[in-house]
Design a protein around this motif. Structure first.
Motif, PDB file in Angstrom:
ATOM      1  N   GLN A  41       0.589  -1.133   0.102  1.00 14.32           N
ATOM      2  CA  GLN A  41       0.047  -0.116  -0.179  1.00 14.32           C
ATOM      3  C   GLN A  41       1.605   1.158   0.018  1.00 14.32           C
ATOM      4  O   GLN A  41       0.015   1.808  -0.559  1.00 14.32           O
ATOM      5  N   ALA A  42       1.721   1.444   0.759  1.00 15.02           N
ATOM      6  CA  ALA A  42       2.867   2.047   0.961  1.00 15.02           C
ATOM      7  C   ALA A  42       3.427   2.731  -0.695  1.00 15.02           C
ATOM      8  O   ALA A  42       3.455   3.174  -0.888  1.00 15.02           O
ATOM      9  N   GLN A  43       4.245   0.623  -1.358  1.00 16.24           N
ATOM     10  CA  GLN A  43       4.798   1.635  -2.505  1.00 16.24           C
ATOM     11  C   GLN A  43       3.689   1.683  -3.528  1.00 16.24           C
ATOM     12  O   GLN A  43       3.947   3.176  -4.100  1.00 16.24           O
ATOM     13  N   ARG A  44       2.403   1.877  -3.492  1.00 21.81           N
ATOM     14  CA  ARG A  44       1.175   2.110  -4.508  1.00 21.81           C
ATOM     15  C   ARG A  44       0.865   3.174  -3.830  1.00 21.81           C
ATOM     16  O   ARG A  44       1.070   4.272  -5.076  1.00 21.81           O
ATOM     17  N   LEU A  45       1.247   3.561  -2.799  1.00 17.56           N
ATOM     18  CA  LEU A  45       0.643   5.432  -2.972  1.00 17.56           C
ATOM     19  C   LEU A  45       1.710   6.916  -3.634  1.00 17.56           C
ATOM     20  O   LEU A  45       2.126   7.651  -3.766  1.00 17.56           O
ATOM     21  N   LEU A  46       3.698   5.722  -2.776  1.00 18.61           N
ATOM     22  CA  LEU A  46       4.082   6.553  -3.364  1.00 18.61           C
ATOM     23  C   LEU A  46       4.190   6.854  -4.813  1.00 18.61           C
ATOM     24  O   LEU A  46       4.146   8.091  -5.289  1.00 18.61           O
ATOM     25  N   VAL A  47       3.925   5.819  -5.405  1.00 18.94           N
ATOM     26  CA  VAL A  47       4.047   5.443  -7.053  1.00 18.94           C
ATOM     27  C   VAL A  47       2.230   6.420  -7.757  1.00 18.94           C
ATOM     28  O   VAL A  47       3.144   7.315  -8.222  1.00 18.94           O
ATOM     29  N   ILE A  72      14.612  -3.992  -2.684  1.00 23.30           N
ATOM     30  CA  ILE A  72      14.250  -4.305  -4.175  1.00 23.30           C
ATOM     31  C   ILE A  72      12.389  -3.481  -4.376  1.00 23.30           C
ATOM     32  O   ILE A  72      12.674  -3.264  -5.324  1.00 23.30           O
ATOM     33  N   LYS A  73      11.753  -3.624  -3.058  1.00 23.10           N
ATOM     34  CA  LYS A  73      10.842  -2.547  -2.998  1.00 23.10           C
ATOM     35  C   LYS A  73      10.776  -1.095  -3.418  1.00 23.10           C
ATOM     36  O   LYS A  73      10.134  -0.312  -3.967  1.00 23.10           O
ATOM     37  N   ALA A  74      11.778  -0.844  -2.699  1.00 24.65           N
ATOM     38  CA  ALA A  74      12.535   0.958  -3.559  1.00 24.65           C
ATOM     39  C   ALA A  74      13.113   0.832  -4.822  1.00 24.65           C
ATOM     40  O   ALA A  74      12.716   1.864  -4.857  1.00 24.65           O
ATOM     41  N   LEU A  75      13.193   0.094  -5.361  1.00 24.24           N
ATOM     42  CA  LEU A  75      13.890   0.394  -6.161  1.00 24.24           C
ATOM     43  C   LEU A  75      13.004   0.080  -7.035  1.00 24.24           C
ATOM     44  O   LEU A  75      12.930   0.674  -7.747  1.00 24.24           O
ATOM     45  N   TRP A  76      11.488  -1.093  -7.164  1.00 23.50           N
ATOM     46  CA  TRP A  76      10.533  -0.963  -8.206  1.00 23.50           C
ATOM     47  C   TRP A  76       9.553   0.990  -6.879  1.00 23.50           C
ATOM     48  O   TRP A  76       9.094   0.809  -8.888  1.00 23.50           O
ATOM     49  N   THR A  77       9.611   1.108  -6.253  1.00 15.57           N
ATOM     50  CA  THR A  77       8.977   2.292  -6.457  1.00 15.57           C
ATOM     51  C   THR A  77       9.336   3.492  -7.004  1.00 15.57           C
ATOM     52  O   THR A  77       8.900   4.188  -7.937  1.00 15.57           O
TER      53      THR A  77
END
Length: 170
Positions: A41-47, A72-77
């Motif tokens: 959810q954090a990644q989605r909101l940041l994107v 990896i999560k930060a890279l894809w974000t």
């Protein structure tokens, strides 16, 4: 604690955390949360927000997060926000964790004309981990175009692992 549809009292290990009112900086911190739903959810909101003010914090996570999944999560974000740089991709291709190196190859595809990225791509095609070599085979078309056939044939000839061969002949 809540009552399930079957009238059983159930306790959640991770209570629902509303992330929407969080600042972008707080969302970056949530990318390392122990609950995968919170991270997603954090990644989605940041994107969705595309708040460039958190780029350096995300880049720091790619370099120094404790867990590979968080790097990896930060890279894809960064990729999803359109803020990924070739320098960060190169950093990620040098990561100690093979999962991060493999994902770095995937995120490197848009930088296929960068000579430093190409050098890392070629080096990772000889990585000790078969999953990284497999990703090199899968990404080879992005880097080599139709000439990638020769690269794939050479990779298949020197690498006998099933993981790589399944990608080469896919």
């Amino acid at each position: 604690t809540y009552i399930s549809p079957h009238r059983r009292k159930t306790s959640c290990a991770y209570p629902s955390t509303p992330l929407i009112p969080q600042t972008s900086t707080e969302l970056v911190q949530s990318l390392t949360h122990s609950n995968g739903s919170v991270r997603d959810q954090a990644q989605r909101l940041l994107v969705e927000r595309k708040d460039a003010s958190v780029q350096s914090a995300l880049e720091e996570l790619v370099k120094n997060a404790e867990l590979p999944r968080d790097r990896i999560k930060a890279l894809w974000t960064l990729d999803g926000m359109g803020l990924l740089s070739s320098n960060i991709v190169i950093e990620a291709t040098n990561d100690e964790a093979s999962m991060v190196r493999a994902d770095a190859l995937r995120t490197a595809e848009p930088f296929r004309n960068d000579s430093d990225i190409i050098a890392r791509f070629n080096a990772l095609s000889r990585d000790e981990n078969s999953n990284v070599r497999r990703q090199a085979a899968l990404s080879s078309f992005a880097f080599n175009g139709p000439a990638g056939i020769d690269f794939l044939l050479e990779l298949a000839a020197r690498d006998g692992s099933d993981a790589v061969n399944s990608a080469v002949f896919a």
